[in-house]
Design an enzyme around this catalytic site. Sequence first.
Site, PDB file in Angstrom:
ATOM      1  N   SER A   1       0.838  -1.185   0.000  1.00 36.80           N
ATOM      2  CA  SER A   1       0.000   0.000   0.000  1.00 36.80           C
ATOM      3  C   SER A   1       0.887   1.254   0.000  1.00 36.80           C
ATOM      4  O   SER A   1       1.689   1.427  -0.904  1.00 36.80           O
ATOM      5  CB  SER A   1      -0.959  -0.030   1.200  1.00 36.80           C
TER       6      SER A   1
ATOM      7  N   GLU B   1      -2.272  -3.034  -7.501  1.00 35.96           N
ATOM      8  CA  GLU B   1      -3.483  -3.231  -6.714  1.00 35.96           C
ATOM      9  C   GLU B   1      -3.940  -1.873  -6.220  1.00 35.96           C
ATOM     10  O   GLU B   1      -3.170  -0.913  -6.233  1.00 35.96           O
ATOM     11  CB  GLU B   1      -3.223  -4.184  -5.543  1.00 35.96           C
TER      12      GLU B   1
ATOM     13  N   HIS C   1      -5.565  -5.285  -1.100  1.00 37.32           N
ATOM     14  CA  HIS C   1      -6.374  -5.066   0.093  1.00 37.32           C
ATOM     15  C   HIS C   1      -7.601  -5.986   0.099  1.00 37.32           C
ATOM     16  O   HIS C   1      -8.019  -6.516  -0.923  1.00 37.32           O
ATOM     17  CB  HIS C   1      -6.866  -3.624   0.148  1.00 37.32           C
TER      18      HIS C   1
END
Length: 317
Positions: free
Chosen positions: A129, A219, A287
Amino acid sequence: MNFCQLPPPLQPGDLLRVIAPSGAIKEFEAFEKGVQIWRDRGYRVEVSTSISDRSGYLAGTDENRRRQLQEAWIDPECKGILCARGGYGSTRLLENWIWPFEQRGRGAEGQRGRGEFAITNIKWLIGFSDVTALLWSLGKTGIAGVHGPMLTTLASEPDWSIQRLFDLVEGRPLEPLKGIGWGGGRVSGILLPANFTVATHLLNTHIQPDLDGVILAFEDVTEFPYRIDRALTQWRMCGAFQHVRGIALGRFSRCDAPAPSFSVEEVLRDRLCDLGIPIVSDLPFGHDGPNAALPVGIIAELDSDRGILTFTPSTGI
């Protein structure tokens, strides 16, 4: 981008240090469970005394978060750095940042070099992330990190994903990942995983690695389709996809928008499929679900006909 060097395999008994380089920790119960998983594996885990600091949405001031990273890296006993959570803030640490081994590796004329310290004291950096910025910065120096579960997300991973993380850092082979192939054949390249939004904001900065010959692995979470469209259009218009060999797509979770709207998949297909490169979607990382650990800067093979991402034997993993 050049092939990255993997740090030495971890083994139980090694010291790992925990830092919070991005957002303030809110999920303390999940965090403690994540720490315990590493300790149950036999590792010594040292948590920074500043781990619960808060400055607005950040886990303390930039100075304190940068000091956590610096102290963990220069600690000769520390073999790995575990990031607590994502959020936002790691990019702020990289303004005017020089990795400690780069400082020691400077030659007489002040040129950057990897130096002896880089070879003898490199260590694992684990997160995803917002930690994308740190992983990309480290990868530019030639050192591989791990795009994988952080301490606040590790306990929610399925057993196979937790085992995969330990397989990666302890030096065992990684199983291929299966997704949905969009066609386009098979290609090998240097794997460069990232959160898509964070990576977009690194384009044309000193943190962005050379994208020539890479397989991008993206992602994202909570980004409406029009925002994904806008960012992909930026990648296209600045030429960032020009020498990319393939794209591996993980989970784009909580990215749906109320009608009228394209779906995320429609946007991805519209903005990527005419690039003429292999693409595989629906791979199990990101996630809100299994987040398969991925090495940064290691040779991988993307088969977009069979929908498989494989790590070649030449990588040593």
